[in-house]
Design an enzyme around this catalytic site. Structure first.
Site, short mmCIF file in Angstrom:
data_model
loop_
_atom_site.label_atom_id
_atom_site.label_comp_id
_atom_site.label_asym_id
_atom_site.label_seq_id
_atom_site.Cartn_x
_atom_site.Cartn_y
_atom_site.Cartn_z
N LYS A 33 0.84 -1.21 0.00
CA LYS A 33 0.00 0.00 0.00
C LYS A 33 0.87 1.25 0.00
O LYS A 33 1.76 1.41 0.84
CB LYS A 33 -0.91 0.01 1.24
N ASP A 61 -3.58 4.51 -1.52
CA ASP A 61 -4.44 4.98 -0.42
C ASP A 61 -4.33 6.50 -0.32
O ASP A 61 -3.52 7.03 0.44
CB ASP A 61 -3.97 4.29 0.88
N LEU A 62 -5.16 7.19 -1.12
CA LEU A 62 -5.14 8.65 -1.11
C LEU A 62 -6.33 9.23 -0.37
O LEU A 62 -6.42 10.45 -0.19
CB LEU A 62 -5.09 9.19 -2.56
N LYS A 63 -7.25 8.38 0.04
CA LYS A 63 -8.43 8.82 0.82
C LYS A 63 -9.03 10.10 0.26
O LYS A 63 -9.14 11.12 0.94
CB LYS A 63 -8.09 8.98 2.29
N ASP A 66 -13.69 15.13 -1.48
CA ASP A 66 -13.88 16.49 -2.01
C ASP A 66 -15.21 16.48 -2.76
O ASP A 66 -15.94 15.48 -2.72
CB ASP A 66 -12.69 16.85 -2.92
N ASN A 69 -16.94 16.57 -8.61
CA ASN A 69 -16.17 16.92 -9.82
C ASN A 69 -14.67 16.83 -9.56
O ASN A 69 -13.90 16.35 -10.41
CB ASN A 69 -16.56 18.34 -10.26
N THR A 116 -9.80 4.00 11.75
CA THR A 116 -9.54 3.09 12.88
C THR A 116 -8.80 3.79 14.03
O THR A 116 -8.70 3.25 15.12
CB THR A 116 -8.71 1.89 12.41
N ARG A 177 -3.33 -5.62 14.89
CA ARG A 177 -2.15 -5.73 15.74
C ARG A 177 -2.00 -7.17 16.23
O ARG A 177 -2.93 -7.73 16.82
CB ARG A 177 -2.28 -4.81 16.97
N GLY A 206 0.94 -2.13 8.81
CA GLY A 206 2.13 -1.32 8.58
C GLY A 206 3.22 -1.61 9.59
O GLY A 206 3.98 -2.57 9.47
N ARG A 207 3.25 -0.78 10.63
CA ARG A 207 4.38 -0.79 11.56
C ARG A 207 4.67 -2.13 12.23
O ARG A 207 5.87 -2.42 12.48
CB ARG A 207 4.18 0.33 12.59
O1 LIG Z 1 -7.32 3.46 4.44
C1 LIG Z 1 -6.48 2.96 5.18
O2 LIG Z 1 -5.65 2.15 4.73
C2 LIG Z 1 -6.59 3.22 6.62
C3 LIG Z 1 -7.86 3.46 7.10
C4 LIG Z 1 -8.09 3.51 8.48
O3 LIG Z 1 -9.21 3.67 8.94
N1 LIG Z 1 -7.03 3.34 9.31
C5 LIG Z 1 -5.75 3.13 8.85
O4 LIG Z 1 -4.85 2.96 9.68
N2 LIG Z 1 -5.51 3.12 7.50
C6 LIG Z 1 -4.12 2.97 7.00
O5 LIG Z 1 -3.62 1.70 7.41
C7 LIG Z 1 -2.25 1.79 7.78
C8 LIG Z 1 -2.09 1.27 9.18
O6 LIG Z 1 -0.74 1.26 9.55
P1 LIG Z 1 -0.24 0.66 10.93
O7 LIG Z 1 -1.03 1.33 12.01
O8 LIG Z 1 1.22 1.04 10.95
O9 LIG Z 1 -0.48 -0.83 10.87
C9 LIG Z 1 -1.82 3.23 7.58
O10 LIG Z 1 -1.16 3.33 6.33
C10 LIG Z 1 -3.12 4.02 7.54
O11 LIG Z 1 -3.04 5.13 6.67
#
Ligand SMILES: O=C(O)c1cc(=O)[nH]c(=O)n1[C@@H]1O[C@H](COP(=O)(O)O)[C@@H](O)[C@H]1O
Length: 232
Positions: A33, A61-63, A66, A69, A116, A177, A206-207
């Site tokens: 991602k 993942d640009l969320k 807006d 248009n 989240t 986690r 991620g982390r």
């Molecule tokens: O759209 C997402 O991926 C996303 C939505 C959400 O509600 N919460 C969320 O943590 N994320 C993404 O999921 C990843 C979580 O990363 P870690 O918390 O390091 O596992 C990050 O890149 C966030 O940008």
């Protein structure tokens, strides 16, 4: 061996680090991602760099959030990069989501319900009253009605969302986690095992992987856990 349904969040400060993480994890996971940090620094070139020669799916993942248009133009601008998945905020509403779906017909549009990182107290402060699951389900139904083919929610809500939207919609869960891992800035979290058992199709992690001494080994370990859940 098929790769695990995990999207590793490459939230790295530089392209070299992101490409290194991608190379280490792609033998074990289906997806990587790319988020705001990398995309805003490097732009579209980042997609080719992390995709590499492996054919791993790229989740952009640009969320987007807006007016319709503007989101239409933004989705069209990135559609040519052929990301497998592109995120928009469900709170942008039906017409905005529909605009993204129409502008990127070969990309799966995933609507982010309630981040989240927000606890129920945080949600209440911004005017979202009641259990988080209720708000998430409402947003999920709206997004699917607008044509979203995927939803992003916490693993705590995934069973309820699955019951609401049925089997065809891809459910993506960040806030994952492994047992004992720190939640960090995430609020609504659960383990990888629970996310999959409750019906998640793709886990964003991620982390817990990229912050490990050996990201490849960390990804392999979580992938093995998921295989055990799936094989019962
Ligand atoms: O759209 C997402 O991926 C996303 C939505 C959400 O509600 N919460 C969320 O943590 N994320 C993404 O999921 C990843 C979580 O990363 P870690 O918390 O390091 O596992 C990050 O890149 C966030 O940008």
């Amino acid at each position: 061996m098929t790769s695990a349904p995990i999207a590793v969040a490459l939230d790295a400060p530089d392209l070299e680090t992101a490409a290194r993480w991608a190379a280490l994890v792609t033998p074990h996971v289906s997806t990587v991602k790319v988020g705001l940090e990398l995309y805003l620094r490097y732009g579209p070139d980042v997609i080719a760099s992390v995709r590499g020669a492996t054919g791993v799916q790229v989740f952009l993942d640009l969320k987007l959030h807006d007016i319709p248009n503007t989101v239409s133009g933004a989705a069209r601008a990135v559609a040519r990069l052929k990301p497998a998945i592109l995120t928009v905020h469900a709170a942008g509403g039906r017409t905005m989501i529909q605009a993204a779906v129409d502008a990127a017909p070969h990309t799966r549009i995933a609507a982010v319900t309630a981040l989240t990182s927000l606890s129920e107290a945080d949600l209440e402060r911004i005017g979202v009253r009641g259990p988080a699951g209720d708000a998430v389900r409402r947003l999920a139904v709206e997004a699917v009605g607008a044509g979203a083919q995927a939803l992003v929610c916490s693993p705590r809500e995934v069973a309820a969302v699955r019951a609401e939207v049925g089997p065809e919609i891809m459910l993506i869960t960040p806030g994952v986690r492994p047992p004992g891992a720190a939640a960090q800035d995430q609020a609504r979290v659960a383990t990888p095992e629970r996310a999959v058992a409750d019906g998640a199709d793709l886990l964003v992690i991620g982390r817990p992987i990229t912050g490990a001494a050996d990201p490849g080994a960390a990804a392999a370990a979580i992938a093995a856990t998921l295989r055990r859940v799936v094989s019962g």
